[in-house]
Enzyme design. Structure first.
Site, short mmCIF file in Angstrom:
data_model
loop_
_atom_site.label_atom_id
_atom_site.label_comp_id
_atom_site.label_asym_id
_atom_site.label_seq_id
_atom_site.Cartn_x
_atom_site.Cartn_y
_atom_site.Cartn_z
N LYS A 126 2.60 -1.28 -0.11
CA LYS A 126 3.93 -1.90 -0.90
C LYS A 126 5.16 -0.84 -0.98
CE LYS A 126 0.95 -2.21 -4.46
NZ LYS A 126 -0.12 -1.97 -3.61
N THR A 127 4.50 0.54 -1.27
CA THR A 127 5.29 1.71 -1.45
C THR A 127 6.28 1.86 -0.04
OG1 THR A 127 4.19 2.82 -2.91
CG2 THR A 127 5.69 3.96 -1.68
N ASP A 176 6.86 1.20 -9.44
CA ASP A 176 5.57 1.27 -9.18
C ASP A 176 4.72 1.21 -10.55
OD1 ASP A 176 3.46 1.18 -7.35
OD2 ASP A 176 3.56 3.44 -6.85
N THR A 186 -0.92 -4.00 -8.39
CA THR A 186 -1.94 -4.31 -7.91
C THR A 186 -2.61 -5.49 -8.80
OG1 THR A 186 -3.02 -2.36 -9.30
CG2 THR A 186 -2.85 -2.01 -6.84
N ARG A 221 -4.22 2.30 4.45
CA ARG A 221 -4.76 3.75 3.87
C ARG A 221 -6.11 4.13 4.04
NH1 ARG A 221 -3.26 3.88 -1.62
NH2 ARG A 221 -1.23 4.66 -1.39
N1 LIG Z 1 2.10 -2.38 7.69
C1 LIG Z 1 1.76 -1.04 7.92
N2 LIG Z 1 1.72 -0.42 9.32
C2 LIG Z 1 1.32 0.81 9.44
N3 LIG Z 1 0.95 1.67 8.50
C3 LIG Z 1 0.96 1.34 7.13
C4 LIG Z 1 1.34 -0.08 6.78
N4 LIG Z 1 1.11 -0.31 5.51
C5 LIG Z 1 0.51 0.83 5.05
N5 LIG Z 1 0.50 1.84 5.90
C6 LIG Z 1 -0.02 3.15 5.76
O1 LIG Z 1 -0.78 3.17 4.56
C7 LIG Z 1 -0.26 4.22 3.68
C8 LIG Z 1 -0.38 3.45 2.27
O2 LIG Z 1 0.66 2.44 2.25
P1 LIG Z 1 1.54 2.55 0.81
O3 LIG Z 1 1.58 3.84 0.00
O4 LIG Z 1 2.62 1.73 1.11
O5 LIG Z 1 0.29 1.35 -0.09
P2 LIG Z 1 0.66 0.80 -1.47
O6 LIG Z 1 0.35 -0.50 -1.27
O7 LIG Z 1 1.85 1.50 -2.28
O8 LIG Z 1 -0.63 1.29 -2.23
P3 LIG Z 1 -0.72 1.68 -3.97
O9 LIG Z 1 -0.86 0.42 -4.74
O10 LIG Z 1 -2.26 2.57 -3.93
O11 LIG Z 1 0.34 2.49 -4.37
C9 LIG Z 1 1.06 4.31 4.19
O12 LIG Z 1 1.52 5.92 4.00
C10 LIG Z 1 0.96 4.18 5.75
O13 LIG Z 1 0.54 5.37 6.58
MG LIG Z 2 1.99 2.64 -3.53
#
Ligand SMILES: Nc1ncnc2c1ncn2[C@@H]1O[C@H](COP(=O)(O)OP(=O)(O)OP(=O)(O)O)[C@@H](O)[C@H]1O
Ligand SMILES: [Mg+2]
Length: 335
Positions: free
Chosen positions: A65-66, A110, A159, A218
């Site tokens: 998401k981030t 977030d 989430t 992740r």
């Molecule tokens: N589609 C993707 N392709 C490649 N790597 C990805 C992808 N999505 C996520 N990642 C990897 O996973 C890591 C975590 O992703 P991210 O921080 O965007 O998750 P999030 O959904 O924001 O999690 P949270 O809810 O814990 O904040 C990123 O730093 C990246 O390295």
């Molecule tokens: Mg995030």
């Protein structure tokens, strides 16, 4: 031993996250429909010289998401400001953030489900009309003041979409659910991460890590990093199939990607409640986990694997769960 799962992200995770975070659309693997949709929204907005609609991303922790929010800002050629629900305690905090934005900026909010009800009221006109109605003073002397805000795009991430009030949800122009990744996409992500971290890895080892990473980028990155340590200390640096298997077994991540916390929950459900149905509260107490952790971290994946089913009466363990744990003999006979 520390858990592989992400309960409270630690400093080390943040470093790994930002080191491996895709900075180009082409590096963002999978979620094709979402990417396509977002690009249409942004292109259309650009053609009309407007700022795009507010966007809401929801889905499990670590699904991207981030990362997606950063890519949106980049595609728009604008700055991204980052904040989170718990950081905005009062209307003043929100005002400080919003008035510091420039025209067209992205505000990434977030954990938007943790924004308090009072602050939420202030968000509505900010999202709709780019205004903030502040109340100055108290009691009969109170006055309202209207602040004009720059046009911005709010990107909310959560989430727990069910915790968002419907007025808030309705103010987003588009809502996207991030799904678990396919095994093929997971392999691509792990390959990309190994290249970035200069890890030599055999294709068979890629598969093993992919199968055990809960279809979540992740988690995959974190497993890859741990496996690399084993390859370095116990081998010659190359991540082979044997080393990957050995390392993940040692870390107690099983063939389906379950770790001790998942097994504790399934075991509680089976051994203490005869497979359910049982309510969340009782399950949390019996497995000594917080309800929120079960909801956010464990359950979505256990449900994805088909190990837990949610029924109106509570959670039940499926036949697959008994099978996976080798406890089929304990399954009560269904009449
Ligand atoms: N589609 C993707 N392709 C490649 N790597 C990805 C992808 N999505 C996520 N990642 C990897 O996973 C890591 C975590 O992703 P991210 O921080 O965007 O998750 P999030 O959904 O924001 O999690 P949270 O809810 O814990 O904040 C990123 O730093 C990246 O390295
Ligand atoms: Mg995030």
């Amino acid at each position: 031993m520390s858990s592989i799962l992400n309960k409270k992200p630690e400093r080390e995770d943040e470093v790994l996250d930002s080191a491996l975070r895709p900075k180009k659309w082409s590096d963002y693997v999978g979620q094709d429909k979402i990417k396509e949709n977002i690009r249409i929204i942004i292109t259309a907005a650009k053609q009309r010289s407007q700022s795009p609609d507010h966007l809401l991303f929801y889905g499990n922790s670590g699904l991207g998401k981030t990362t997606l929010a950063y890519l949106v800002a980049q595609e728009m050629g604008k700055e991204i400001r980052i904040t989170a629900g718990p950081a905005i305690e009062r209307a003043g905090d929100l005002a400080a953030i919003l008035t510091n934005l420039s025209e067209g900026d992205v505000l990434f909010l977030d954990e938007i489900h943790r924004v308090g009800a009072t602050v939420e009221e202030y968000l509505y006109p900010a999202m709709e009309d780019y205004k903030l109605n502040l109340i100055l003073g108290k009691g009969p002397m109170a006055r309202t003041m209207e602040l004009k805000l720059p046009k911005f795009t709010l990107i909310g991430a959560t989430t727990r979409p069910a915790l968002l009030s419907s007025p808030l949800r309705n103010r987003f122009g588009a809502i996207f659910q991030l799904n678990f990744y396919t095994p093929e996409d997971m392999e691509k992500i792990i390959k990309r991460s190994s290249d970035l971290l200069k890890i030599k890895i055999e294709p068979e080892a890629l598969k093993i890590i992919s199968n055990r990473s809960r279809f979540t980028p992740r988690v995959a990155n974190r497993l890859l990093k741990r496996v690399r340590d084993f390859a370095q200390v116990q081998g010659n640096g190359l991540v082979t199939k044997e080393i990957a298997e050995h390392a993940l077994n040692f870390l107690e991540v099983d063939k389906m990607g379950l770790e001790s916390g998942d097994r504790k929950i399934l075991l509680a459900l089976i051994e203490k409640f005869n497979g359910g149905p049982v309510g969340l509260q009782s399950l949390a107490a019996a497995s000594m986990e917080e309800e929120g952790t079960i909801l956010d971290i464990y359950e979505p994946y256990l449900m994805q694997c088909g190990f837990i089913e949610r029924t109106p009466k509570g959670r039940i363990a499926s036949r697959l769960a008994y099978e996976h744990l080798g406890l089929l003999h304990m399954r009560k006979q269904l009449i």
